[in-house]
Enzyme design. Structure first.
Site, PDB file in Angstrom:
ATOM      1  CG  PHE A 191      -1.872  -1.054   1.377  1.00 18.31           C
ATOM      2  CD1 PHE A 191      -3.171  -0.897   0.917  1.00 18.31           C
ATOM      3  CD2 PHE A 191      -1.513  -2.261   1.971  1.00 18.31           C
ATOM      4  CE1 PHE A 191      -4.094  -1.920   1.040  1.00 18.31           C
ATOM      5  CE2 PHE A 191      -2.440  -3.294   2.098  1.00 18.31           C
ATOM      6  CZ  PHE A 191      -3.737  -3.122   1.631  1.00 18.31           C
ATOM      7  CG  ASP A 192       1.216   5.819  -1.734  1.00 14.16           C
ATOM      8  OD1 ASP A 192       2.375   6.014  -1.346  1.00 14.16           O
ATOM      9  OD2 ASP A 192       0.414   6.739  -1.984  1.00 14.16           O
ATOM     10  CE  LYS A 193       2.959   8.697   4.912  1.00 17.28           C
ATOM     11  NZ  LYS A 193       2.047   9.887   5.017  1.00 17.28           N
TER      12      LYS A 193
END
Length: 855
Positions: free
Chosen positions: A541-543
């Protein structure tokens, strides 16, 4: 011997000399790891020519249309020589017919790729110097396929002067992974954009001379004539002998009408398909004088496929229903007057009025009024979303993709109780709804691994069945029986071994799964990503904007010694107001609020983004740097003083994202920001664990301590911080060495990492063109709860596909020996067609799939 076709794909930046150019490197990264890509490399220019990017790919795994999407999303385009056309058609009733039409089109000179779906969608890429629309329409007409409407996208001008002419050529080509045709594309510098045109023909779909149900009517007529002939032959005495034979021959005509057409088309293509096997078996029965059994075979075969067509129509209608969501007319304010016009006539910048409970006619942003809008038709959100006018109309007009979600509006959604006015940002043909309909209708052309296997199996099995039947014709030489019995047995085996159910097993499940996903705001681009998603064990996941709200706010402003807060914020405001980055948007918004009437930002010039690090500009003749701590002290950027570094470290300890501002020789100070984790993130991640995702990692460009703080709050065990965009790509590649992994991001900054993952997933894609182009799977709503739904649906779809393949192969495995040992043609064809219907209706169960959890 495989075929290579050379295409020109102009890259966004002109005068690109080698692979070291940033844009070219990104394009290579995004294309190079796609399944089916064999090699991507840069060729140096020849003489006065330009450099070219060469892409070798296996067309069996990667359609040309996907190459086009990746290239477009990366900032390049396919040459103006190559037109892209999508037609809605009638006359494609089942998977076998779709494959015949596709193969016929691909044999036309100049056709680069032709994909035909049972959703009655034809998708063609062709070289306009070798082929044109009249030739394509003539080819379809010769196959009995009628065009209902069409969309063409291509440049209207010829190739630019100096552009290398392209040509088709054949030569031996082998790659390390073996078989498959490979195509070879080239790119060179140019910066033109693609233009689209439309040519529409309206018609009502029909299936022949009697309308859409012709196939079913003919099948029932076949059955009626078969029944009449059988009754006369068995129970009516004194009737002439030719009368039942006439009934049976008439039954042959109606039962074999569509089968003969399909078989003739296939023979013209030098292919033997299932239809050919059935005709040979029916002709063999007639040769033996078993007219009734031959007519029964054709009746059950035609009835089975007519019912298959009807059942598959349910999945098609689920997709077609999406296209009918947008209204046909809109109330628009022009020259002070309110008039009703067709939505196709709306222009970007028009203001449309939407009354309570009306459907919205176009994509745009709200300029007047407050309301709750039901966005379920586009995003799948079950609860209406509160909407309000944008704060700054001029800013929204300049950056429509950056408009906050609570001010965005989408065509096809339903207004609540408040009247609103919307400024149009996309034409009707480019709206999020139109793009979803287009992509879902084309999605079936991206075949999954199972579908590629079944296609290859069919191409091998049909000739093998013919060979087996031919051998069985001579069984009387070995077994003491008359030739008639051997012939009958051979015809029965032809029926039993035909892989009809296998042909439809995967496409029916894929079509149903994609249609069900689209209904809940999840766009899946074909069988390949649908099947891959269900096999995942890891997700990255990207943040920002994925695990967090994506709406950071300023929490701390720490000016350097001797610097006023107002000077720090005004400089930051001057530079960041010209950027669309989420952090820049937050600084702009909150700095304006803090400064109020005292805001007086200077004039910032020469804005340049330093990817993954920050931004630089010029104010009053001196350079301004705004970015993360690591940007300073390297690449000719001056180092920071100890006090500023200490302030940054302290903010990071508290989980803040930091932006340092430096102007000329002075450190102006540090701005601390914080992004709130999504309220639904923790629950969504827990659902993913329950489904079977064993490893979830957050990858972020933020400091490791900030990443750790967010990961801890949402319940993640792993967080990888301090990653530049190229580091994210390497992180995904490292994960792919040990497992299949999906990358979830916003589809813009994370595009390279998404392209390198097994499945790229874009969040909140309804408002982002780039996200829709880049991702394999797009969550139209900005809602993580749809991710467990998509993964679980994919796993159910994989399960249904396996069941269908097992049923179809199992029936064949039973029937072949059974017919060899005496099972009649009638029983064999009944079981054969029964298995086809079973797999279709089993697949249609996916249309009723519901979420396993409502967490």
């Amino acid at each position: 011997m495989t075929t290579k076709l050379r295409l020109d794909i102009p890259v966004l930046l002109p005068n690109v000399e080698d692979a070291n150019d940033v844009c070219v490197r990104r394009l290579i990264d995004e294309i190079g790891t796609q399944a089916g890509v064999v090699n991507v490399h840069v060729r140096p220019p020849r003489g006065a020519g330009v450099s070219q990017l060469c892409v070798h790919y296996d067309t069996a795994q990667l359609p040309f249309g996907r190459i086009r999407e990746i290239v477009t999303a990366a900032g390049a385009k396919v040459s103006e020589r190559y037109a892209h056309i999508v037609w809605k058609v009638s006359g494609i009733n089942h998977q076998r017919r779709a494959r015949t039409v596709s193969d016929h089109l691909q044999r036309l000179p100049g056709v680069v790729a032709a994909d035909v779906a049972t959703t009655s969608s034809v998708h063609i890429d062709f070289d306009r110097q070798q082929c044109d629309i009249p030739k394509l329409t003539a080819a379809l007409k010769s196959l009995g396929v009628k065009i209902l409407d069409q969309t063409v996208a291509a440049e209207n001008s010829p190739p630019a002067e100096g552009q290398e002419d392209t040509h088709d050529h054949q030569h031996s080509h082998m790659d390390g992974e073996g078989g498959g045709d490979h195509k070879h594309s080239h790119a060179h510098g140019s910066s033109h954009a693609e233009h689209g045109g439309k040519d529409t023909e309206h018609s009502h779909e029909h299936g022949g001379m009697l309308g859409a149900n012709t196939e079913l009517i003919f099948s029932l007529l076949c059955g009626a004539l078969l029944g009449i002939g059988w009754v006369i032959e068995r129970f009516v005495a004194g009737m002439p002998a030719w009368l039942p034979i006439t009934c049976f021959i008439s039954a042959y005509f109606f039962g074999g009408f569509y089968t003969i057409r399909e078989a003739v088309d296939n023979i013209r293509l030098k292919r033997f398909e299932i239809d050919t096997l059935m005709l040979v078996a029916a002709a063999g029965a007639a040769a033996l004088g078993s007219w009734a059994e031959g007519a029964l075979l054709l009746f059950l075969f035609s009835l089975g496929h007519a019912l298959e067509h009807y059942a598959m129509g349910r999945a098609k209608r689920a997709i077609e229903a999406l296209a009918k969501l947008a209204p046909e007319v809109a109330s628009v304010r022009r020259d002070g007057q309110i008039t009703e016009i067709r939505v196709e006539e709306l222009r970007v910048g028009d203001v449309v009025l939407v009354r309570p409970n009306e459907r919205l006619p176009a994509d745009g942003f709200i300029v007047v009024g407050n309301s709750a809008i039901n966005q379920a038709p586009v995003t799948g959100e079950s609860i209406p979303v509160d909407k309000r006018p944008v704060d700054d109309v001029d800013w929204a007009r300049a950056r429509p993709d950056g408009v906050p979600s609570d001010s965005k509006a989408f065509a096809g959604t339903i207004n609540g109780s408040g009247a609103i006015e919307i400024e149009v940002t996309r034409r009707s043909s480019e709206s999020a709804l139109a793009r979803v309909v287009k992509m879902v209708s084309e999605a079936e052309t991206r075949k999954s691994a199972t579908q590629r296997f079944t296609d290859k199996f069919e191409r091998v099995s049909v000739p093998a069945v013919l060979a087996l039947a031919f051998l069985l014709l001579f069984a009387w030489v070995v077994v003491d029986e008359p030739f008639r019995d051997s012939f009958y047995r051979a015809m029965a085996v032809l029926v039993a071994a035909s892989p009809c159910a296998l042909a439809i097993a995967t496409p029916s499940a894929v079509l149903s799964g994609i249609a069900r996903a689209a209904r809940s705001g999840v766009l899946i681009k074909g069988g390949a990503p649908l099947e891959e998603l269900g096999s995942l064990s890891a997700i990255a996941f990207d943040k920002t904007g994925t695990l967090t709200e994506g709406r950071p706010r300023i929490t701390d402003v720490i000016p350097a010694e001797g610097i006023a807060v107002e000077e720090l914020l005004n400089v930051a405001l001057a530079v960041e107001s010209q950027s669309d980055h989420p952090l820049a948007t937050a600084i702009t918004r909150d700095a304006k609020k803090h400064l109020g009437s005292s805001q007086n930002p200077p004039n910032a010039l020469d804005i340049k983004s330093l990817t993954g690090r920050g931004v630089t500009a010029t104010i009053a003749g001196e350079t301004v740097w705004i970015g993360k701590l690591e940007m300073f002290g390297s690449d000719d950027v001056p180092a920071l003083d100890a006090a500023t570094i200490s302030a940054v470290e302290k903010l990071r300890e508290n989980g803040r994202t930091t932006m340092v501002v430096r102007h000329g020789q002075r450190d102006l100070g540090t701005i601390g920001l914080m992004d709130t984790p999504r309220a639904d993130a923790k629950g969504a991640l827990q659902e993913l664990r329950e489904i079977g995702i064993t490893r979830m990692i957050m990858i972020s460009g933020d400091h490791q301590k900030v990443a750790d703080a967010v990961a801890s709050e949402v319940g993640l065990d792993e967080a990888w911080g301090n990653l530049m965009p190229e580091d994210k790509v390497e992180a995904i590649r490292k994960l792919r060495q040990t497992t299949k992994v999906a990358m979830v991001g916003d589809g813009v900054n994370d595009a390279p990492a998404m392209a390198n993952s097994t499945v790229g997933i874009a969040m909140g894609a309804a408002g982002s063109d780039v996200a829709l182009e880049t991702a394999d799977l797009a969550l139209m709503a900005d809602d993580l709860k749809n991710l467990p739904f998509a993964v679980d649906l994919s796993r159910h779809t994989r399960s249904v596909i396996r069941q269908n393949v097992f049923i179809s192969l199992g029936v064949v495995a039973f029937l072949v020996p059974a017919t060899i040992f005496g099972l009649s043609i009638g029983v064999a064809v009944a079981m054969h067609e029964g298995s086809t219907l079973i797999v279709v209706f089993n697949a249609l169960r996916l249309l009723a799939y519901s979420r396993r959890s409502t967490r």
